[in-house]
Enzyme design. Structure first.
Site, short mmCIF file in Angstrom:
data_model
loop_
_atom_site.label_atom_id
_atom_site.label_comp_id
_atom_site.label_asym_id
_atom_site.label_seq_id
_atom_site.Cartn_x
_atom_site.Cartn_y
_atom_site.Cartn_z
N HIS B 167 0.81 -1.23 0.00
CA HIS B 167 0.00 0.00 0.00
C HIS B 167 0.84 1.27 0.00
CE1 HIS B 167 -3.71 -2.13 0.39
NE2 HIS B 167 -3.43 -2.62 1.58
N ASP B 203 -3.44 -10.57 -2.02
CA ASP B 203 -3.91 -9.97 -0.77
C ASP B 203 -5.37 -9.53 -0.92
OD1 ASP B 203 -2.47 -8.51 1.85
OD2 ASP B 203 -4.25 -7.44 1.12
N HIS B 205 -6.73 -6.90 -0.01
CA HIS B 205 -6.85 -5.47 -0.34
C HIS B 205 -6.21 -5.20 -1.69
CE1 HIS B 205 -6.91 -5.62 4.14
NE2 HIS B 205 -7.90 -4.75 3.98
N ASP B 292 -4.98 -12.32 4.26
CA ASP B 292 -6.15 -11.70 4.89
C ASP B 292 -7.42 -12.04 4.11
OD1 ASP B 292 -5.24 -10.18 2.80
OD2 ASP B 292 -5.05 -8.31 3.95
ZN ZN Z 1 -4.44 -6.81 2.87
#
Ligand code: ZN
Ligand code: ZN
Lengths: 236, 668
Positions: B167, B203, B205, B292
Site C-alpha cells: 500500500h 492480498d 486489499h 487476509d
Molecule cells: Zn491486505
C-alpha cells in the site's frame, strides 16, 4: 462549488487564422478535445495569468476537425483555416457560475466543454476575456474528488433521520478522537421521505476500533451493499 | 497439475533477517510481528527450514537510499528517517518540537492509527525492501542477488515472507506499509535488465501502491485479486483501472464479492491467470500472498480456506515453470489472524515452493506454544468480526495444516456471489486478455489525425509496445529501450556528457520527461544497468515548417560525450527505427552546424557533417537540398530524409514541395 474551483486553467489556444493541420497537431499532442480560439498573437501557450489577455473568438472541437476531414474535397483539410469551421458563439460560463448550473448546461445542450470567460466593457463593446475551460472530464474529476476517490479509504453508511444529524456528529467526534481521517462526507437529499443516509469515507484499513465505539454508543452503521444473507426484493 | 521436476531447480531459498521482526506497530495493532515468529517456529519445528541452513536461507541486506529512491521521494525518505529516529523519545520532547514532528507525521501518512510512527522504521523497512530486491536480483542473476559459486547454486525461487508492503505510495505511508518493497524491487529490475515482470497480488486489499508505481509501464503487468472496494480499503482496484498511456492494458484488477469462498475463487484465478501469463510472457513472476483473504481474518470479508490459498501458490508455481524458466519470488503481505492463519498459510507457500510435503497434523509442541497467544486475543477477534459484519464461527485453534471443510459451511448467497464473480472475471478477460485487448480499446479512426504516435507506428497491430535489447560495448552492457514511459525516465538520470543542448543534466532530465509524456512523440534511450542515460533518439511530428504533414516525423539523436566511439549511436538509431510502420512513414533529420559538438568530438564541421550523413545513411536516409529557413542559413547544415517504400504518394509529393517551397520569411 464554483466553476473556478474545478476548471482547467492551463489553456492551449489557436487563432482564427491558424490552419486545421496546426490545430490537429495541438489536439493530438496534448490529448485535448477543445481549443478556444482567441484574437491576436499566434502564441501556442496561453496560460491564464499570462502577460497578454486573451479574448475569445470562438471554440474549435476535435469533432469540427473530424467533420472537416470527412468533407475535404479539392482542398486538403490541413490547409483550411480555423475560422472556417469553428463555433463563433459558443455557450460560455463565468468563473463564479455554480458547478451545478454548468453541469446542467452541458447535459441540456449536449455539450462537452464550456469556455470560461469574464466580460469586459471596452469602447462600448463587450469583450469576453478567456480565463479557463470547463469540460465534462473536469466535472467527473471534481465528482470523484468530492467522493474522496483519490485517497485510500473505506466506506461506511450512517443512517439518520432528517432534522437529527446527531449520529453523524458523534461519528465525526469519534473519528477525531481515534485519529481516523475523514476523506469525504456525502449526504444526498432524501427521496420519497426515506431517512437520510450519509456516505462517509474514512482513511483507514482497520475501522474496527471506531466501529466498536459506534456500537457501544448505539450508533447505527452499515456497509454499502454488504449482505451476507439473501437480498430481499420486497421494496419496489 | 504437473509437478515441477525438482531436480531441475536445485535451489530454493527463504529470505529473512532478524531485523524484520521489528516491523511491529505495538500490542493493540492488527499487524503483529508474532505472526513471523510463529511462522518461523512452525517451519523449524517441522524441519522445513532453518535460519542456520546456508542452503535454504538467503541472507539479505537493507535497500540503499539510492534504491529506495527508485520509488520513494527524497522528502518522504528524509521524513521516515527523522520520525523513526525520534519515535522513542517523542513524548519527552519539548512541545514545539513535538508538534512539528507530529505535523510531519501527519503529512506523510503516519498521523493515524493505521501506520503509527515506529522506532527505527527506516532501518527496518529498508531491510524489508532490500530483502525483496535481493530476492528478485537472485532469481534473475543480477549482481545485487549475491555471488554464487555455480549457476546451479543460484536460487530459482525465493520466498520473502517479510515483504509485501503493497500500500505504500511514493511519498506516503498507508495501510500499515512504509516502503513498498515489491515496487522498489521491480523498479530495480527494470533499471538493471531487460526483464518483463508479472506481479500477482492475492492480498484481500487492492495492491494500490504497486499499481500506481507502474501504471504507465508496459514492462510490468500488475494483477490484483481483491475484495471489492465498494467499502473496503483502499477503495480502488476497479476492473476499469487498466493502466495509462503505453501501460494501458498492463494493470489488471479483479474485484471479488464479499464472502467469496474457495470454489468461486479458484474458478476465477484458474480462468484468468494462465491466459494473462501466456500473453504477457514475463521473465520473472513476483506474487504477494497476503492471507487476509482467509475466512477467519478480522479485517476483510473474503471467506477462503487453505484450499484456495494452496491453489494460488500451486498455480503461480506452475506458471513460473511454464512461462519464465521458474524465476519466481513470493512475498508475504497482509494477514491479521497471526496465530491461526498466517503461519499455516505461509508454510503452505514454502512447502509448495520448496517441494517439501507437509505433515497433516500441526506439531503438538508448536500448538502448545502458540494456542495461548490466540486465546488471549480471541475475544477481541470475535468483537472485530461482529463490527465488521462477518458471521461468527465456532472453530477453535487448528490442529491440522489444512482447514477442515466442515468448519466453513457454504454462505447463504453462494449462487449470487459465484455469478457476480464470473461476471467480473469475464469482463476482465474481455478487457485485458489478448486478442480481446485491441478491440476493447476505442477503435482507431484510420483517417483521423488525432491518434497517438504509438498507434501510427504500429499500424499493423504489433502487441509489444516497448521493446528492450542489450548492446554489448567495450565499456559494458548498455540497455536499449524504445517508447520509454515517464516513470522509467524518472528513475534514470542522464550522463553528464549528455547535454549539448540543455547544458545541465537536470534540465536534460526534465526535457526527456516532457518528451516521454507526449503522446505524439517516441523516446528511445540507451542506458546502463546503473540507470545512467547515455544516448537518446526522439521521434516527433515535424515542427512549424512541416506543420500539417501527416506521417512525417523528425528524428533526433544524441549520445553522451563520454560514451562515443562505442557504436551506440548506430545501434540505437537502428533499434529506434526498427518499427513495423517504418515503410509507411517519412522520417527526416535536420543537422544544424551550430548545435554540433565540435569541441567534444574533435572533428571539423566538415567531418562532423560527413559522420552524420554516414550515421543516418546506415538507415537509408539521403541528403536533400532545401530552403527550410533554419537549414538554409548555413551551407554546412544538412537535411536527411528517409521515405518509406509504402509511403502514401500524395504525402510524399506534399513533403517534397514543402522541402523546396518558397519561404514566407525574408531570406537572410
Ligand atoms: Zn491486505
Ligand atoms: Zn519449482
Amino acid at each position: 462549488m464554483l466553476v473556478k474551483d474545478v476548471m482547467t486553467r492551463k489553456l492551449i489556444t489557436v487563432t482564427p487564422d491558424d490552419t486545421l493541420g496546426h490545430a490537429a497537431t495541438l489536439l493530438r499532442q496534448f490529448q485535448f478535445h477543445h481549443l478556444p480560439v482567441v484574437q491576436g498573437e499566434p502564441a501556442i501557450f496561453g496560460f491564464t495569468g499570462a502577460v497578454k489577455p486573451l479574448y475569445l473568438e470562438g471554440l474549435l472541437t476535435s469533432q469540427d476537425i473530424d467533420l472537416a476531414v470527412a468533407a475535404s474535397g479539392q482542398q486538403p483539410w490541413q490547409e483550411r483555416h480555423v475560422q472556417e469551421v469553428m463555433d463563433r458563439s459558443p455557450v460560455c460560463v463565468t468563473p463564479t457560475t455554480s458547478v451545478s448550473a454548468a453541469a446542467q448546461l452541458l447535459v441540456e445542450r449536449g455539450l462537452n466543454g464550456l469556455p470560461v470567460v469574464e466580460y469586459e466593457q471596452h469602447e462600448q463593446r463587450t469583450r469576453a476575456l478567456l480565463v479557463g475551460l470547463l469540460t465534462r472530464s473536469d466535472l467527473l474529476i471534481a465528482l470523484a474528488r468530492a467522493l474522496g476517490a483519490f485517497e485510500p479509504g473505506m466506506q461506511l453508511l450512517i443512517p439518520f433521520t432528517a432534522g437529527n444529524p446527531t449520529p453523524l456528529a458523534r461519528l465525526l467526534l469519534l473519528a477525531a478522537e481515534l485519529h481516523v481521517q475523514v476523506r469525504s462526507l456525502v449526504v444526498v437529499p432524501p427521496r420519497n421521505g426515506q431517512p437520510h443516509t450519509a456516505t462517509v469515507r474514512l482513511g483507514t484499513i482497520n475501522p474496527a476500533p471506531l466501529l466498536m465505539r459506534l456500537q457501544d454508543e448505539g450508533i447505527e452503521y452499515t456497509f454499502p451493499d454488504l449482505a451476507l444473507e439473501e437480498r430481499r426484493h420486497d421494496n419496489a | 497439475m504437473t509437478m515441477p521436476d525438482l531436480t531441475s531447480h536445485p535451489r530454493v531459498c527463504l529470505a529473512f533477517d532478524p531485523l524484520e521482526l521489528h516491523y511491529d506497530f505495538g500490542a493493540d495493532h492488527p499487524l503483529q510481528a508474532d505472526r513471523m515468529r510463529a511462522l518461523l517456529d512452525l517451519l523449524e519445528t517441522c524441519q522445513l527450514w532453518h535460519q542456520g541452513d546456508p542452503l535454504l536461507h538467503l541472507p539479505i541486506r537493507p535497500a540503499s537510499l539510492d534504491e529506495l529512491r527508485l520509488i520513494h521521494t527524497d522528502d518522504y525518505l528524509a521524513a521516515v528517517q527523522r520520525l523513526g529516529a525520534s519515535a522513542a523519545r517523542l513524548p519527552a520532547l519539548p512541545l514545539q518540537q513535538r508538534q512539528e514532528l507530529e505535523q510531519q507525521a501527519f503529512r506523510y501518512g503516519f498521523g493515524d492509527g493505521d501506520t503509527p510512527i515506529m522506532p527505527e522504521m527506516h532501518e527496518v523497512s529498508a531491510m524489508i525492501a532490500g530483502g525483496t530486491l535481493v530476492a528478485m536480483s537472485a532469481v534473475l542473476g543480477l549482481p545485487e542477488g549475491g555471488q554464487f559459486a555455480s549457476p546451479q547454486e543460484r536460487p530459482v525461487h525465493v520466498f520473502h515472507p517479510g515483504g509485501g508492503l503493497h500500500h505504500a505510495w511514493a511519498s506516503r505511508a498507508s495501510g500499515f506499509c512504509v516502503y513498498n518493497d515489491a515496487a522498489v524491487a521491480i523498479a530495480h529490475v527494470l533499471r538493471a535488465s531487460e526483464a518483463k515482470v508479472l506481479y500477482i497480488d492475492f492480498d484481500a486489499h487492492h495492491g494500490d501502491g504497486v499499481q500506481r508505481a507502474f501504471y504507465d509501464e508496459p514492462r510490468v503487468l500488475t494483477v490484483s485479486l481483491h475484495e471489492t472496494g465498494r467499502y473496503l480499503f483502499p477503495g480502488t482496484g476497479d476492473v476499469l483501472e487498466l493502466g495509462n498511456g503505453l501501460g494501458r492494458g498492463y494493470s489488471v484488477n479483479v474485484p471479488l464479492e464479499p464472502f467469496t469462498q474457495d470454489d468461486s475463487y479458484i474458478e476465477v484465478i484458474e480462468n484468468l491467470l494462465p491466459p494473462l501469463a501466456l500473453s504477457f510472457a514475463p521473465d520473472v513472476i513476483i506474487s504477494n500472498h497476503g492471507c487476509d483473504t482467509h475466512a477467519w481474518d478480522p479485517l476483510t470479508h473474503l471467506a477462503l480456506t487453505t484450499r484456495a490459498l494452496q491453489a494460488q501458490v500451486r498455480l503461480v508455481h506452475e506458471l513460473a515453470h511454464r512461462y519464465c524458466g521458474g524465476r519466481w519470488v513470493a512475498v508475504g503481505g497482509g494477514g491479521y489472524d497471526p496465530y491461526r492463519v498466517v503461519p499455516r498459510a505461509w508454510a503452505l507457500v514454502w512447502a509448495e515452493m520448496s517441494g517439501r510435503p507437509l505433515p497433516a497434523q500441526l506439531p503438538t509442541s508448536w500448538v502448545e506454544r502458540w494456542h495461548p497467544s490466540w486465546e488471549a486475543m480471541r475475544e477481541r477477534e470475535r468483537e472485530t468480526w461482529e463490527v465488521m459484519g462477518k458471521p461468527q464461527q465456532e472453530s477453535g485453534f487448528p490442529t491440522t495444516f489444512e482447514d477442515q471443510p466442515d468448519h466453513f459451511p457454504p454462505v447463504p448467497r453462494l449462487q449470487e456471489i459465484t455469478r457476480a464473480n464470473r461476471h467480473t472475471a469475464s469482463l476482465v478477460r474481455h478487457l485485458a486478455v489478448p486478442p480481446a485487448v485491441r478491440p476493447a480499446f476505442p477503435p482507431l479512426r484510420q483517417r483521423s489525425p488525432l491518434t497517438g504516435l504509438f498507434d501510427l507506428l504500429h499500424l499493423r497491430g504489433a502487441d509489444t509496445p516497448s521493446r528492450s535489447q542489450t548492446l554489448q560495448t567495450p565499456r559494458g552492457p548498455v540497455l536499449l529501450r524504445d517508447f520509454c514511459p515517464p516513470s522509467l525516465v524518472e528513475r534514470l538520470r542522464p550522463s553528464n556528457g549528455l547535454c549539448s543542448f540543455t547544458r545541465l543534466p537536470e534540465r536534460e532530465h526534465r526535457l526527456l520527461l516532457e518528451i516521454a509524456r507526449r503522446a505524439d512523440c517516441a523516446l528511445a534511450l540507451a542506458h546502463t544497468s546503473g540507470g545512467e542515460i547515455v544516448g537518446e533518439v526522439t521521434l516527433a511530428p515535424g515542427d512549424a515548417w512541416w506543420e500539417g504533414l501527416e506521417q512525417v516525423y523528425e528524428v533526433a539523436i544524441e549520445v553522451s560525450r563520454d560514451w562515443r566511439g562505442l557504436g551506440i549511436a548506430r545501434n540505437l538509431l537502428a533499434f529506434a527505427l526498427d518499427l513495423e510502420a517504418r515503410e509507411d512513414l517519412i522520417f527526416f533529420a535536420v543537422g544544424l552546424s551550430w548545435h554540433w559538438d565540435i569541441e567534444g568530438t574533435g572533428l571539423s564541421i566538415y567531418r562532423y557533417r560527413e559522420m552524420l550523413i554516414k550515421l543516418f545513411g546506415s538507415q537509408g536516409f539521403k541528403e536533400y537540398p532545401t530552403n527550410e529557413p533554419n537549414i538554409a542559413m548555413d551551407p554546412a547544415n544538412v537535411l536527411l530524409v528517409r521515405v518509406g517504400s509504402r509511403a502514401d504518394q500524395r504525402i510524399v509529393s506534399q513533403f517534397f514541395s514543402r522541402v523546396l517551397s518558397t519561404p514566407h520569411l525574408p531570406r537572410l
